[in-house]
Motif scaffolding. Structure first.
Motif, PDB file in Angstrom:
ATOM      1  N   ALA A  66       0.438  11.285 -17.469  1.00 22.57           N
ATOM      2  CA  ALA A  66      -0.613  11.240 -16.445  1.00 22.57           C
ATOM      3  C   ALA A  66       0.074  11.232 -15.076  1.00 22.57           C
ATOM      4  O   ALA A  66       0.613  10.216 -14.632  1.00 22.57           O
ATOM      5  N   LYS A  67       0.075  12.377 -14.415  1.00 25.47           N
ATOM      6  CA  LYS A  67       0.922  12.566 -13.235  1.00 25.47           C
ATOM      7  C   LYS A  67       0.583  11.620 -12.089  1.00 25.47           C
ATOM      8  O   LYS A  67       1.388  11.397 -11.183  1.00 25.47           O
ATOM      9  N   ILE A  68      -0.611  11.058 -12.118  1.00 26.85           N
ATOM     10  CA  ILE A  68      -1.021  10.171 -11.025  1.00 26.85           C
ATOM     11  C   ILE A  68      -0.064   8.981 -10.868  1.00 26.85           C
ATOM     12  O   ILE A  68       0.041   8.404  -9.783  1.00 26.85           O
ATOM     13  N   MET A  84       0.866  -1.182   0.000  1.00 27.23           N
ATOM     14  CA  MET A  84       0.000   0.000   0.000  1.00 27.23           C
ATOM     15  C   MET A  84       0.902   1.231   0.000  1.00 27.23           C
ATOM     16  O   MET A  84       1.688   1.424   0.929  1.00 27.23           O
ATOM     17  N   LYS A  85       0.793   2.048  -1.046  1.00 29.37           N
ATOM     18  CA  LYS A  85       1.616   3.259  -1.132  1.00 29.37           C
ATOM     19  C   LYS A  85       0.749   4.500  -0.941  1.00 29.37           C
ATOM     20  O   LYS A  85      -0.327   4.614  -1.535  1.00 29.37           O
ATOM     21  N   PHE A  86       1.214   5.420  -0.094  1.00 30.82           N
ATOM     22  CA  PHE A  86       0.469   6.660   0.151  1.00 30.82           C
ATOM     23  C   PHE A  86       1.318   7.846  -0.284  1.00 30.82           C
ATOM     24  O   PHE A  86       2.473   7.977   0.120  1.00 30.82           O
ATOM     25  N   ARG A 122      11.448  12.391  -9.455  1.00 31.96           N
ATOM     26  CA  ARG A 122      10.247  12.951  -8.842  1.00 31.96           C
ATOM     27  C   ARG A 122       9.036  12.037  -9.075  1.00 31.96           C
ATOM     28  O   ARG A 122       8.857  11.483 -10.151  1.00 31.96           O
ATOM     29  N   GLY A 123       8.238  11.911  -8.031  1.00 29.54           N
ATOM     30  CA  GLY A 123       7.077  11.016  -8.099  1.00 29.54           C
ATOM     31  C   GLY A 123       7.460   9.547  -7.941  1.00 29.54           C
ATOM     32  O   GLY A 123       6.642   8.652  -8.148  1.00 29.54           O
ATOM     33  N   GLY A 124       8.721   9.292  -7.550  1.00 33.61           N
ATOM     34  CA  GLY A 124       9.254   7.929  -7.581  1.00 33.61           C
ATOM     35  C   GLY A 124       8.704   6.944  -6.557  1.00 33.61           C
ATOM     36  O   GLY A 124       8.991   5.757  -6.635  1.00 33.61           O
ATOM     37  N   SER A 125       7.890   7.422  -5.610  1.00 32.45           N
ATOM     38  CA  SER A 125       7.353   6.468  -4.624  1.00 32.45           C
ATOM     39  C   SER A 125       6.421   5.438  -5.269  1.00 32.45           C
ATOM     40  O   SER A 125       6.321   4.304  -4.791  1.00 32.45           O
ATOM     41  N   ASP A 126       5.759   5.827  -6.353  1.00 28.95           N
ATOM     42  CA  ASP A 126       4.930   4.844  -7.085  1.00 28.95           C
ATOM     43  C   ASP A 126       5.820   3.723  -7.616  1.00 28.95           C
ATOM     44  O   ASP A 126       5.450   2.544  -7.596  1.00 28.95           O
ATOM     45  N   TYR A 127       6.978   4.136  -8.125  1.00 28.99           N
ATOM     46  CA  TYR A 127       7.927   3.173  -8.700  1.00 28.99           C
ATOM     47  C   TYR A 127       8.423   2.228  -7.590  1.00 28.99           C
ATOM     48  O   TYR A 127       8.476   1.008  -7.769  1.00 28.99           O
TER      49      TYR A 127
HETATM   50 MG    MG Z   1       2.953  11.083  -7.216  1.00 32.85          MG
END
Ligand code: MG
Ligand code: ADP
Ligand code: ASP
Length: 440
Positions: free
Chosen positions: A254-256, A4-6, A196-201
């Motif tokens: 898509a930045k999400i 689960m990623k927040f 940047r945004g790398g927590s999804d990765y």
């Molecule tokens: Mg993000």
């Protein structure tokens, strides 16, 4: 086991962190929780690094102090007991002392990456302190112990899996693990990050590494929308996407989702769910292998694109010409996003312009070169080949009034890409939204 990623907004306020605690403790299977930094923190750390890079220590100090104040206001609202508050104070003290020491030493890129890592370390430690206060059993994992990238900044999935499994094996029977998104070690064993945004990765890599049952990405919106909700009116969430469709949308803006965050889950066939922390009951978006798609499903846009046209009446049709063009981009490790060819010219697009000058200089040996900057790729995703004759028509009809620089169609069955000047982006996306999706 699940992941689960927040994201930043989901942990950005004390009450939101409490909500996250409720969501992760409601999970009925062992869970690895991946947290981003509190919203605004990574931007603040970037700006501290920028001030230091400009040798402006006074500005850097001001920015460190402003961020410090934010954390000093945050923890008393998060935690109730004296003991937990003392722990939080010590955590905050440690990380801000570190930032203040950096002020005094000479700045370089490796130190900048150390600065950027502070956000996720702070958020996970504060969240863990909340769990301790509430006597919720959990294990704190340091992502730097298992998350790594190679000399090309590519994640080392094999090594990540081996190390993470060994660490998890040391905690049999535990149900809740907390770790940082975004941060990792590089091939020089320095602290680095997944961009940047790398927590999804991070979440997707962990899900692949442990073959998780699902990778949940919890954010501030009810799933992937059919168009960018920040600039287009009347967008809607999409219930299901295939891995290929989601990867395409993420890559094309898509930045999400972080641009590379789908492939690890796809490789290990781990379904990905995009869910809304502010509305946990909403269906969100389910991303999985087999999804039935008819017509256009969603549109994304990627800015900062440079188009390069190489014109050579003598050479284009000679075999080997395209190879020579591509070799130049390969030499400078610069990926090409779109390609179109005609009898006398080939146009390509890139988003990494760090070697543009050198690339142009070498391309000029092959023909005349024209460069257009500030371009945007609009990527239209869906099932565009079979059963959908009208789909392309509605795309083109929606854009009759816009000067389109390039069109790429047929490269895959689920994508049409168009290139236009960024000044037309907002209007073009709005026209497409109205013309292609046909909603009232
Ligand atoms: Mg993000
Ligand atoms: P997080 O901090 O949780 O990682 P992000 O800000 O990175 O969240 O991503 C969520 C945001 O992405 C949304 O608030 C929304 O504004 C933006 N966004 C851009 N394009 C889309 C899209 N097609 N669907 C949903 N959200 C999108
Ligand atoms: N905190 C990092 C960023 O803002 C990583 C992330 O949020 O995914 O880019």
């Amino acid at each position: 086991m699940k992941v689960m990623k927040f994201g930043g907004t989901s942990v950005g306020k004390p009450e939101r962190m409490h909500q996250v605690k409720d969501l992760v403790t409601a999970s009925d299977e062992p869970t690895i929780v991946v947290l981003s930094a509190l919203s605004g923190t990574t931007n603040a750390l970037v700006s501290i690094g920028e001030a230091l890079a400009a040798a402006d220590r006074i500005l850097a100090k001001e920015r460190i102090d402003a961020l410090h104040t934010h954390y000093l206001n945050f923890y008393p609202q998060l935690l109730k007991t004296e003991k937990a508050r003392i722990n939080a104070e010590a955590i905050i003290k440690e990380h801000f002392e570190f930032l203040n020491i950096i002020l005094k030493i000479s700045f370089n890129e490796a130190i900048n990456r150390d600065i950027l890592a502070q956000g996720e370390l702070l958020s996970t430690k504060l969240f863990y302190t909340l769990l301790e206060e509430l006597e919720i059993p959990a294990v704190f994992l340091v992502a730097l112990d298992f998350m790594s990238i190679d000399e090309n900044s590519e994640p080392e999935l094999g090594k990540i899996s081996e190390k993470l499994k060994a660490i998890l094996a040391q905690h049999p029977g535990e149900k809740l693990f907390i770790t940082q998104g975004y941060i990792c070690k590089n091939h020089r064993n320095e602290v680095d990050n997944l961009k940047r945004g790398g927590s999804d990765y991070t979440a997707s890599l962990i899900a692949a590494a442990i073959n998780a049952s699902v990778c949940e990405i919890w954010t501030d919106i009810d799933g992937m929308h059919n168009n960018d909700p920040r600039i287009v009116d009347k967008t809607r969430p999409i219930a299901e996407l295939s891995f290929d469709e989601a990867a395409e949308l993420a890559y094309f803006g898509a930045k999400i989702l972080h641009p590379a965050s789908i492939w690890p889950a796809q490789q290990y066939n781990v379904p990905v769910r995009l869910l809304n922390t502010m509305d946990p009951q909403a269906h969100g978006t389910l991303i999985k292998a087999d999804v039935e798609t008819k017509g256009v499903k969603a549109i994304a846009a990627k800015d900062g694109i440079t188009a390069i046209k190489i014109k050579s009446s003598r050479m284009l049709l000679a075999y080997g010409f395209l190879r020579r063009v591509f070799e130049i981009f390969e030499k400078y490790k610069t990926p090409i996003d779109m390609i179109t060819t005609s009898e006398v010219a080939v146009s390509v697009t890139i988003d990494d312009t760090s070697h543009l000058k050198a690339i142009i200089a070498e391309l000029e040996a092959l023909g005349s070169v024209e460069v257009d900057q500030n371009q945007t790729i609009i990527c239209i995703v869906g099932n565009m080949v079979s059963e959908t004759r009208g789909a392309i028509k509605s795309v083109m009809d929606s854009l009759v009034d816009f000067p389109i620089r390039m069109v790429s169609y047929g490269g895959s069955r689920h994508n049409v890409s168009l290139l236009l000047d960024t000044q037309y982006k907002k209007d073009a996306l709005q026209h497409l939204n109205e013309g292609v999706f046909n909603w009232d």
